[in-house]
Design a protein around this motif. Structure first.
Motif, PDB file in Angstrom:
ATOM      1  N   ARG A  21       1.699   8.033  -2.891  1.00  0.00           N
ATOM      2  CA  ARG A  21       0.640   7.379  -3.664  1.00  0.00           C
ATOM      3  C   ARG A  21       0.360   8.185  -4.939  1.00  0.00           C
ATOM      4  O   ARG A  21       0.237   7.621  -6.030  1.00  0.00           O
ATOM      5  CB  ARG A  21      -0.630   7.272  -2.794  1.00  0.00           C
ATOM      6  CG  ARG A  21      -1.866   6.758  -3.492  1.00  0.00           C
ATOM      7  CD  ARG A  21      -3.049   6.584  -2.529  1.00  0.00           C
ATOM      8  NE  ARG A  21      -3.349   7.792  -1.754  1.00  0.00           N
ATOM      9  CZ  ARG A  21      -3.865   8.910  -2.254  1.00  0.00           C
ATOM     10  NH1 ARG A  21      -4.177   8.986  -3.526  1.00  0.00           N
ATOM     11  NH2 ARG A  21      -4.081   9.957  -1.480  1.00  0.00           N
ATOM     12  N   GLU A  22       0.311   9.527  -4.767  1.00  0.00           N
ATOM     13  CA  GLU A  22       0.012  10.374  -5.918  1.00  0.00           C
ATOM     14  C   GLU A  22       1.170  10.418  -6.919  1.00  0.00           C
ATOM     15  O   GLU A  22       0.969  10.312  -8.123  1.00  0.00           O
ATOM     16  CB  GLU A  22      -0.314  11.792  -5.450  1.00  0.00           C
ATOM     17  CG  GLU A  22      -1.672  11.867  -4.752  1.00  0.00           C
ATOM     18  CD  GLU A  22      -2.073  13.291  -4.395  1.00  0.00           C
ATOM     19  OE1 GLU A  22      -3.233  13.483  -3.997  1.00  0.00           O
ATOM     20  OE2 GLU A  22      -1.227  14.202  -4.505  1.00  0.00           O
ATOM     21  N   PHE A  30       5.140   5.274   2.779  1.00  0.00           N
ATOM     22  CA  PHE A  30       4.526   6.615   2.912  1.00  0.00           C
ATOM     23  C   PHE A  30       5.566   7.667   3.290  1.00  0.00           C
ATOM     24  O   PHE A  30       6.642   7.326   3.796  1.00  0.00           O
ATOM     25  CB  PHE A  30       3.386   6.582   3.929  1.00  0.00           C
ATOM     26  CG  PHE A  30       3.647   5.778   5.173  1.00  0.00           C
ATOM     27  CD1 PHE A  30       4.308   6.337   6.252  1.00  0.00           C
ATOM     28  CD2 PHE A  30       3.209   4.449   5.266  1.00  0.00           C
ATOM     29  CE1 PHE A  30       4.531   5.597   7.414  1.00  0.00           C
ATOM     30  CE2 PHE A  30       3.441   3.699   6.429  1.00  0.00           C
ATOM     31  CZ  PHE A  30       4.096   4.275   7.508  1.00  0.00           C
ATOM     32  N   LYS A  44       0.842  -1.204   0.000  1.00  0.00           N
ATOM     33  CA  LYS A  44       0.000   0.000   0.000  1.00  0.00           C
ATOM     34  C   LYS A  44       0.871   1.245   0.000  1.00  0.00           C
ATOM     35  O   LYS A  44       1.893   1.295   0.687  1.00  0.00           O
ATOM     36  CB  LYS A  44      -0.901   0.025   1.244  1.00  0.00           C
ATOM     37  CG  LYS A  44      -1.987  -1.041   1.218  1.00  0.00           C
ATOM     38  CD  LYS A  44      -2.639  -1.189   2.591  1.00  0.00           C
ATOM     39  CE  LYS A  44      -3.622  -2.349   2.627  1.00  0.00           C
ATOM     40  NZ  LYS A  44      -4.920  -2.010   2.016  1.00  0.00           N
ATOM     41  N   PHE A  45       0.448   2.243  -0.757  1.00  0.00           N
ATOM     42  CA  PHE A  45       1.132   3.531  -0.811  1.00  0.00           C
ATOM     43  C   PHE A  45       0.181   4.613  -0.314  1.00  0.00           C
ATOM     44  O   PHE A  45      -1.026   4.522  -0.568  1.00  0.00           O
ATOM     45  CB  PHE A  45       1.561   3.850  -2.244  1.00  0.00           C
ATOM     46  CG  PHE A  45       2.581   2.880  -2.780  1.00  0.00           C
ATOM     47  CD1 PHE A  45       3.937   3.174  -2.715  1.00  0.00           C
ATOM     48  CD2 PHE A  45       2.180   1.667  -3.346  1.00  0.00           C
ATOM     49  CE1 PHE A  45       4.876   2.275  -3.202  1.00  0.00           C
ATOM     50  CE2 PHE A  45       3.119   0.766  -3.829  1.00  0.00           C
ATOM     51  CZ  PHE A  45       4.465   1.068  -3.759  1.00  0.00           C
ATOM     52  N   PHE A  46       0.734   5.635   0.341  1.00  0.00           N
ATOM     53  CA  PHE A  46      -0.129   6.665   0.919  1.00  0.00           C
ATOM     54  C   PHE A  46       0.339   8.078   0.580  1.00  0.00           C
ATOM     55  O   PHE A  46       1.527   8.322   0.329  1.00  0.00           O
ATOM     56  CB  PHE A  46      -0.195   6.508   2.441  1.00  0.00           C
ATOM     57  CG  PHE A  46      -0.889   5.250   2.857  1.00  0.00           C
ATOM     58  CD1 PHE A  46      -2.274   5.197   2.945  1.00  0.00           C
ATOM     59  CD2 PHE A  46      -0.158   4.091   3.113  1.00  0.00           C
ATOM     60  CE1 PHE A  46      -2.917   4.022   3.301  1.00  0.00           C
ATOM     61  CE2 PHE A  46      -0.795   2.920   3.472  1.00  0.00           C
ATOM     62  CZ  PHE A  46      -2.179   2.875   3.566  1.00  0.00           C
ATOM     63  N   ALA A  47      -0.624   8.994   0.617  1.00  0.00           N
ATOM     64  CA  ALA A  47      -0.395  10.448   0.559  1.00  0.00           C
ATOM     65  C   ALA A  47       0.386  10.854  -0.696  1.00  0.00           C
ATOM     66  O   ALA A  47       0.111  10.345  -1.790  1.00  0.00           O
ATOM     67  CB  ALA A  47       0.278  10.912   1.846  1.00  0.00           C
ATOM     68  N   GLY A  48       1.354  11.749  -0.547  1.00  0.00           N
ATOM     69  CA  GLY A  48       2.097  12.258  -1.701  1.00  0.00           C
ATOM     70  C   GLY A  48       2.769  11.165  -2.517  1.00  0.00           C
ATOM     71  O   GLY A  48       2.863  11.247  -3.741  1.00  0.00           O
ATOM     72  N   VAL A  91       2.706  -4.585   3.455  1.00  0.00           N
ATOM     73  CA  VAL A  91       3.799  -3.608   3.506  1.00  0.00           C
ATOM     74  C   VAL A  91       3.256  -2.242   3.077  1.00  0.00           C
ATOM     75  O   VAL A  91       2.597  -2.133   2.032  1.00  0.00           O
ATOM     76  CB  VAL A  91       4.955  -4.031   2.572  1.00  0.00           C
ATOM     77  CG1 VAL A  91       6.066  -2.994   2.607  1.00  0.00           C
ATOM     78  CG2 VAL A  91       5.492  -5.400   2.987  1.00  0.00           C
ATOM     79  N   GLY A  92       3.503  -1.212   3.898  1.00  0.00           N
ATOM     80  CA  GLY A  92       3.054   0.142   3.566  1.00  0.00           C
ATOM     81  C   GLY A  92       4.236   1.053   3.314  1.00  0.00           C
ATOM     82  O   GLY A  92       5.247   0.951   4.009  1.00  0.00           O
TER      83      GLY A  92
END
Lengths: 77, 145, 145, 77
Positions: A12-13, A71, A6-10, A68-69
């Protein structure tokens, strides 16, 4: 069991990556997961990682079925 | 000990009042330290119109509970409350509420401060601001504690 | 900045909510640290039935205002509130409320703690406890901060 | 103008003294006020004093019309 990524926030974008599922073979560390998921990109300097919701490092071990994340630095509160 | 994510606006003082009445026994605690973090309408010199708070479902709750457990292990606390907004937030709305109850003041002050510092460095939340011209930007780092 | 003595029971969270709505501008502050000191029903191993808080009229207000002014001089605060009960108090009732509003959390935490430490060492209040057998005793010293 | 003297809490009770008014003549310091008000008693070790609502010491100066307060360690909050 595949590894869930998983990818998050900036991150992810900027990577245009959100949720992935990768076969666990040949994924021994968080760094392996990063390289497989991003097609070999250089990880950003301030990258944070988590394995199964616990803060981890690029050299942390990954096993079958782990989540696995990835961020950027957190900015809550 | 309670940790909760809020998807809608909440009044921090109403929450504290209700929590204290429901969960604490009057006369048993002598001290409560509470902290609220509120969305400002300006940041780094710019007017901010709105904010969106992304988080990592599952990991967020896990980290907040670990932080609250750590506070209870380090200080003699009677109870701990952490509330945190996620999703879309307007200026003036409460983002975070932390509170610690104890017999004497030192534990509640120190533990409440610890909760906020730990939350700011470990809990997976990310703020995205919408400016006056509708452009958006990710907040890059937190104010040092 | 407001300093007030209370002769009747008050709800700390209701007071904070009303004060914030009347005196602070939503969106201007990012942090509030609040502390409540509450009467416990036991102290130094004894059950306490009631308490009476004597104070030095005139000097009390003067000292509390000086403490609040000092906090404002030392930290960038947007507002400060100090409420303190005097007279007869029952277990579970709030004795003191201190709160500090600021842009960022460090100032509000540090100033709120300072208010309490300064109040405990300088403000002329004296607690007299009534025990279960109706005997009374003056509290001799405060818990260290 | 006389000097106004006030006693508080345990001290008020143990001395049976509450409010006094003393002629200012020969009262130069807080200690002078204490001795005059208490008929020469030894001041307790933990005695606190105030002149015109400001914390003071036994050797602080007292003037016509001042208000002098005597009290034990404070226990509010």
């Amino acid at each position: 069991m595949p590894v869930s990524v998983k990818f998050f926030a900036g991150l992810r974008e900027s990577l245009s990556l959100s949720d992935l599922s990768l076969p666990a073979d040949e994924l021994h560390t968080v760094a392996d997961v990063w390289h497989k998921a991003t097609d070999g990109r250089e990880p950003p300097e301030n990258l944070l990682c988590a394995v199964n919701h616990q803060h981890s490092a690029l050299d942390s071990t990954v096993s079958d079925g782990d989540e696995v994340g990835f961020f950027p630095p957190v900015t809550g509160g | 000990m309670t940790v909760a994510l809020k998807t809608a606006p909440y009044d921090a003082w109403d929450e504290l009042k209700a929590y204290e009445q429901q969960r604490l026994t009057a006369g048993r605690y002598g001290a409560c330290c509470a902290f609220t973090g509120t969305m400002r309408d300006f940041n780094e010199g710019d007017e901010v119109k709105a904010m969106s708070l992304e988080h990592y479902p599952g990991m967020t709750e896990c980290q907040l509970e670990a932080i609250a457990d750590e506070a209870s292990a380090r200080w003699p606390l009677l109870d701990t409350l952490i509330l945190h907004r996620v999703g879309d937030i307007q200026p003036g709305e409460t983002i975070v509420l932390t509170a610690c109850w104890s017999a004497h003041r030192a534990a509640s002050f120190e533990a409440c401060r610890f909760l906020m510092e730990a939350l700011k460095s470990r809990a997976p939340f990310w703020k995205k601001e919408t400016l006056q011209d509708d452009s958006t930007r990710w907040v890059e780092s937190n104010t040092p504690g």
